[in-house]
Scaffold this active site. Sequence first.
Site, mmCIF file in Angstrom:
data_model
loop_
_atom_site.group_PDB
_atom_site.id
_atom_site.type_symbol
_atom_site.label_atom_id
_atom_site.label_comp_id
_atom_site.label_asym_id
_atom_site.label_seq_id
_atom_site.Cartn_x
_atom_site.Cartn_y
_atom_site.Cartn_z
ATOM 1 N N CYS A 1 20.101 5.487 -4.228
ATOM 2 C CA CYS A 1 19.035 4.902 -4.705
ATOM 3 C C CYS A 1 19.626 3.775 -5.529
ATOM 4 O O CYS A 1 19.845 4.125 -6.318
ATOM 5 C CB CYS A 1 18.085 5.903 -5.726
ATOM 6 N N ASN B 1 17.631 3.270 3.105
ATOM 7 C CA ASN B 1 17.230 2.666 1.663
ATOM 8 C C ASN B 1 17.408 1.353 1.835
ATOM 9 O O ASN B 1 17.019 0.351 2.320
ATOM 10 C CB ASN B 1 17.995 3.241 0.425
ATOM 11 N N ALA C 1 10.966 -0.234 -8.633
ATOM 12 C CA ALA C 1 12.188 0.590 -9.386
ATOM 13 C C ALA C 1 11.667 1.579 -9.938
ATOM 14 O O ALA C 1 11.029 1.466 -11.080
ATOM 15 C CB ALA C 1 12.628 -0.288 -10.472
HETATM 16 C C1 FMN Z 1 7.314 3.644 -4.172
HETATM 17 C C2 FMN Z 1 8.495 3.801 -3.599
HETATM 18 C C3 FMN Z 1 9.774 4.947 -3.987
HETATM 19 C C4 FMN Z 1 10.679 5.386 -3.206
HETATM 20 N N1 FMN Z 1 11.462 6.583 -3.821
HETATM 21 C C5 FMN Z 1 12.387 6.370 -3.367
HETATM 22 C C6 FMN Z 1 12.962 7.716 -3.239
HETATM 23 O O1 FMN Z 1 13.193 9.080 -4.217
HETATM 24 N N2 FMN Z 1 14.119 8.470 -2.682
HETATM 25 C C7 FMN Z 1 14.708 7.797 -1.196
HETATM 26 O O2 FMN Z 1 15.316 8.089 -0.603
HETATM 27 N N3 FMN Z 1 14.014 7.141 -1.209
HETATM 28 C C8 FMN Z 1 12.739 5.921 -2.181
HETATM 29 N N4 FMN Z 1 12.166 4.954 -1.435
HETATM 30 C C9 FMN Z 1 13.062 4.694 -0.125
HETATM 31 C C10 FMN Z 1 11.810 4.318 0.807
HETATM 32 O O3 FMN Z 1 12.024 6.013 0.995
HETATM 33 C C11 FMN Z 1 12.588 3.863 1.771
HETATM 34 O O4 FMN Z 1 13.189 3.841 2.465
HETATM 35 C C12 FMN Z 1 12.375 2.007 1.849
HETATM 36 O O5 FMN Z 1 10.938 2.223 1.451
HETATM 37 C C13 FMN Z 1 12.216 1.409 3.423
HETATM 38 O O6 FMN Z 1 11.145 1.873 4.086
HETATM 39 P P1 FMN Z 1 10.057 1.190 3.853
HETATM 40 O O7 FMN Z 1 10.595 0.033 4.463
HETATM 41 O O8 FMN Z 1 9.646 1.840 5.426
HETATM 42 O O9 FMN Z 1 9.542 1.744 2.613
HETATM 43 C C14 FMN Z 1 10.341 4.426 -1.596
HETATM 44 C C15 FMN Z 1 10.699 3.800 -2.078
HETATM 45 C C16 FMN Z 1 9.299 2.818 -2.416
HETATM 46 C C17 FMN Z 1 8.963 1.811 -2.127
#
Ligand code: FMN
Lengths: 274, 274, 305, 305
Positions: free
Chosen positions: D130, D192, D72
């Site tokens: 988000c 997301n 978060a």
């Molecule tokens: C630390 C962190 C910050 C994130 N910040 C954003 C963000 O600013 N904008 C967004 O669209 N998704 C954000 N996400 C979501 C990721 O872009 C992604 O959709 C999500 O983590 C799933 O992919 P993963 O399982 O490969 O991490 C964030 C995820 C993490 C872990």
Amino acid sequence: MSGSRMKPDTLRVRQLVDVTEEAGDMVSLYFRDVQCSQALPGQYVMIWVPGVDEVPMSLSTIGRRKVSSVTVRPVGEATRYICDLKAGNMVGVRGPFGNGYTLECDLPLVVAGGVGAASLTPLAESLVTRGVRPTFVLGARNEEQLVFRERLKNLLDEGLVLATDDGSCGFKGFASDCALKLMDERQFDVVYTCGPELMMALIFRSAEDRGIQVQASLERYIKCAVGLCGSCAIGPYRVCKDGPVLTTDQLKVVRDEFGLQRMDPSGQAIKVDH
Amino acid sequence: MSGSRMKPDTLRVRQLVDVTEEAGDMVSLYFRDVQCSQALPGQYVMIWVPGVDEVPMSLSTIGRRKVSSVTVRPVGEATRYICDLKAGNMVGVRGPFGNGYTLECDLPLVVAGGVGAASLTPLAESLVTRGVRPTFVLGARNEEQLVFRERLKNLLDEGLVLATDDGSCGFKGFASDCALKLMDERQFDVVYTCGPELMMALIFRSAEDRGIQVQASLERYIKCAVGLCGSCAIGPYRVCKDGPVLTTDQLKVVRDEFGLQRMDPSGQAIKVDH
Amino acid sequence: MSQLSLAVDIAGLRLRNPTMNAAGVLGISGPLLKRVYEGGAGAVVTKSLGPVPREGHHNPTLVTVEGGVLNAMGLPNPGADYFVDVIRWLKGEGVPVVASFFGATIEEFRDVACTLSDAGVDALELNCSCPNVVEEMGMLGADCLNTEAVTAAVKEVAKTPVFVKLSPNVTDISEIARGAERGGADAITACNTLIGMAVDVDMRRPILANTTGGLSGPALKPVALRCVWEIAKTVDIPIIGCGGVTNWRDAVEFLLCGASAVEIGTAVMERGVEVFGMVVEGIRSYLEVNGFKEVKDIVGLAHET
Amino acid sequence: MSQLSLAVDIAGLRLRNPTMNAAGVLGISGPLLKRVYEGGAGAVVTKSLGPVPREGHHNPTLVTVEGGVLNAMGLPNPGADYFVDVIRWLKGEGVPVVASFFGATIEEFRDVACTLSDAGVDALELNCSCPNVVEEMGMLGADCLNTEAVTAAVKEVAKTPVFVKLSPNVTDISEIARGAERGGADAITACNTLIGMAVDVDMRRPILANTTGGLSGPALKPVALRCVWEIAKTVDIPIIGCGGVTNWRDAVEFLLCGASAVEIGTAVMERGVEVFGMVVEGIRSYLEVNGFKEVKDIVGLAHET
Ligand SMILES: Cc1cc2nc3c(=O)[nH]c(=O)nc-3n(C[C@H](O)[C@H](O)[C@H](O)COP(=O)(O)O)c2cc1C
Ligand SMILES: Cc1cc2nc3c(=O)[nH]c(=O)nc-3n(C[C@H](O)[C@H](O)[C@H](O)COP(=O)(O)OP(=O)(O)OC[C@H]3O[C@@H](n4cnc5c(N)ncnc54)[C@H](O)[C@@H]3O)c2cc1C
Ligand SMILES: Cc1cc2nc3c(=O)[nH]c(=O)nc-3n(C[C@H](O)[C@H](O)[C@H](O)COP(=O)(O)OP(=O)(O)OC[C@H]3O[C@@H](n4cnc5c(N)ncnc54)[C@H](O)[C@@H]3O)c2cc1C
Ligand SMILES: Cc1cc2nc3c(=O)[nH]c(=O)nc-3n(C[C@H](O)[C@H](O)[C@H](O)COP(=O)(O)O)c2cc1C
Ligand code: FES
Ligand code: FES
């Protein structure tokens, strides 16, 4: 509850088994934790105080089979709150994180400014265990602020060099000045340093001129601590994961930022002022 | 891809390195799989043929450092499809699952009916490795249906007793009749059996009268294979996880169902008819 | 041993402890459910029962994934009428029984509830959230008006408390919980599985015969905890937490978030039916060590900070 | 080396390979994004940028859970205007840049998109999903009409392809994808994080300062694959898969389900920025071994069975 199979990045809650006052309003908090017992000198943990904050703290004791500790300087809301905790209270712990110092060296100089001694004292202990006796400059504003003085004296004896800005004890002047003098006197091969960034930047430049390798433990704004969010970036490095200890080669890469600018929590560059 | 750290319940896809025809239209499929190489005799795998079905099959070869196999009797859509596969084709494999046979015994009798020999042949091999030579009744409708005859003959020589319903080879009559005769002749301490449930139920009752321990490998409708869905229940036991091998004590508990009734895929009780 | 009690009261239903098996886990067989009770559960929950027998989907019906399992059993069940005898047998053995049930229409829901209620169950769990049969049967639970209507219809005929089990696959689960409460639900079970799928790169196709399936186990836990948290802020009726409970810590987390009891499903795979007893003992020592007298004392406690 | 090509075309944007970092992962710093590119990514995605600087939520902002992490962060970012220089620098270094962005109103979305588009990005990724700032900013993405409107507004000003990133926390993600397509989206990013939470039994309270957070990593993968699968059946524009991609197998699974490229986030924690190169090499050998000539050949292949 505990479990040594737990990964270090898993949050666990630990009871403080001891809380001791250190020089200069600093406080050491002791707790039992298997993961911390296996840490490297220079690694840090995230200390969670519910409802307040979660902040990075170097391990100031790495208790192999015993208790570990962090040593906290009260500078703001979270650190002041932590310094008021008592034995029996609980804190959350994530980590140890980061790379830690590399122990390979023959004639090391260690330069600690203020609470920077927290991560450098376990380093000195590890070096001694490996048969290397470092020269250790412990710097502070004045005599009262000299943290871990006894512990380091017992460990290093003559190897401990005290430095106070006001000259109330030992070398009169900044720890960095003291370090420069020592670098001119002896052929150190590595300088380990942790403390105010301006001090470390000075030491880095002087050591670079003399061809001495530097390992400097940096501070940047730590949020995730696991290398994901980027908030701790300095150049292409993440202080939380690639650091906190950067070496000469890395410090050269971030020359334009080190000692000069850092990101605030929103990601905007601000000036480094201490 | 493979990886021995993979948990057995993870699905992986394996290429068939060999497909051989066995007696009575049965087919053995050979594949390399670390998890299966570590299986116990009596354990089974789930074989997935995409677009068709996923069905339980006992391991008929447990290839320590080599290939393992299942041996399939074509009785319906999935098994017929599987029997048509060729070397080079791929199947999905989950498992090994279930408990397997317990190897502790001094003078064991093994009674295989039809494709039941699939799980009992690796058992016989393991027993021989442990220095115990079982008496092995291999029963089938007629001589052509005697599966693994050579493999068992080489392993057990005199210990192999053939039985055919039509008398075309060896003992004339059901494998269970042959087993009863042997139980009266010799003091077996354990009977291992796999085959038609009515045969196993007969053997169980006879062995019970004589105070001989039974280990019977049962079949029930397997869906999840990991002990969650309950579709394979017999009394308080899950054939997929607590079984497929039930012992005398457990068989006593399920006396009202064993050889008599089972659940269809919807969970309604139906009669056991073979 | 202290004066500590593990007993809980869920909408008038008193249980010896706050654990149950999750619907569909071992619940298709009377003797297995009895084993769950002997394993330590406070009550047992049947497989979701419908108006007529169903064989469910073809295999593969289950595949393990990182942190959990995906299942698409497709609600196999022998039908409510058939299960009446099983329920009576369980009651005869002294086992408290919650009957999970479903239907394709409001009428079917009501009829099945009536059958099961008459069979003497201790509570009904209305499953309007099975993700594996949506196309066939419509996703009643996705909409709070539907949920209210079906709950109200069932409440008309039920002689026992009615739990309404919700799906996490919705934009706003608390809104649906409110619908259930308005319909007269006595408790909410949160939650069912998340809809997911698995694909095999060698076969180049979905693994489950049904293509999609429900994700359960530890992977689901953070979402299930959040569902319980949000529902607890919204409704006044008790909540039964479900999703990824594997050990006593997980159970206590659900209680702290506002659940009055928990259901345990996937954990049976790794920990066997003994998991119920182990979780209960863990809750007992947690209460003891922290100086609480009964389970109720910690329900919702994490909201008070 | 065969004639094999890893290049992909996403709505006219040609990338050397089908991997990117997920928004918010390392994307707040130009040099870190350059490192992502050097680590092997086909393009880089910025942190989601808003109209003004934001510090984000207090710590703890991240906690690991079984199978993933909950975060978060609260959309900390230096603001779109500030980031223009970072984007120009990255472009100067030869790095293809996708700018993720958000706003609190349709006007803000449009203004931010305009700023970033003018800065010379290669594509925009509209983050209307988000989960960590919902109460503050409204959950624009939860509704297909909103999604259509905001997409259309952004498309009016954008000089580059617009990807719309969707939330899995909805009842029907394909309906929202259809809204984005109607609004003129050039591609969909799915998905997301799932909204979840973690509680500590010793502290008896939620761990994240924001109480709830977004679940990412392997635990999310089955749900994300299902989202891609459903969207692929619904819309005609390309899809970028995201959620739990840790190795090449995961990436290939997304491609088989219908994604034209993947974003990788949480895996950076365990596998470092080298993960991009490793995934790309894995995709290469998969294509090679199975006799495919380019990535496009396997996109959506699992639907054809
Ligand atoms: C630390 C962190 C910050 C994130 N910040 C954003 C963000 O600013 N904008 C967004 O669209 N998704 C954000 N996400 C979501 C990721 O872009 C992604 O959709 C999500 O983590 C799933 O992919 P993963 O399982 O490969 O991490 C964030 C995820 C993490 C872990
Ligand atoms: C790797 C590392 C190791 C550290 N080791 C120690 C140690 O052993 N002992 C010690 O006393 N201090 C240590 N610090 C510094 C310590 O984390 C800060 O003093 C503390 O976070 C301040 O919090 P606050 O709420 O009291 O102060 P605030 O009033 O919030 O801020 C005071 C200063 O601390 C900085 N700060 C606040 N939060 C963070 C954060 N999450 N990460 C980094 N900086 C932050 C602010 O930028 C500001 O410069 C370390 C920092 C890092 C990065
Ligand atoms: C633990 C165990 C080990 C087995 N080992 C072998 C073996 O080594 N060799 C062998 O040829 N057969 C073995 N079987 C039986 C084999 O699983 C069935 O013959 C096969 O599932 C039939 O599938 P089908 O589609 O060809 O037949 P169908 O026409 O679908 O059914 C024919 C019969 O097989 C049963 N059956 C179908 N699907 C299943 C299922 N998922 N689980 C259990 N029974 C099912 C049906 O109830 C019916 O009685 C074993 C079964 C079990 C439970
Ligand atoms: C094999 C299996 C079958 C299930 N069948 C049902 C069912 O019939 N009715 C129902 O409401 N939920 C069913 N579920 C969902 C569980 O009741 C539960 O909501 C979910 O698995 C989450 O809990 P867990 O993580 O403890 O397993 C089933 C789950 C599994 C794994
Ligand atoms: S604090 Fe998040 S990357 Fe370093
Ligand atoms: S097949 Fe599911 S419990 Fe045995």
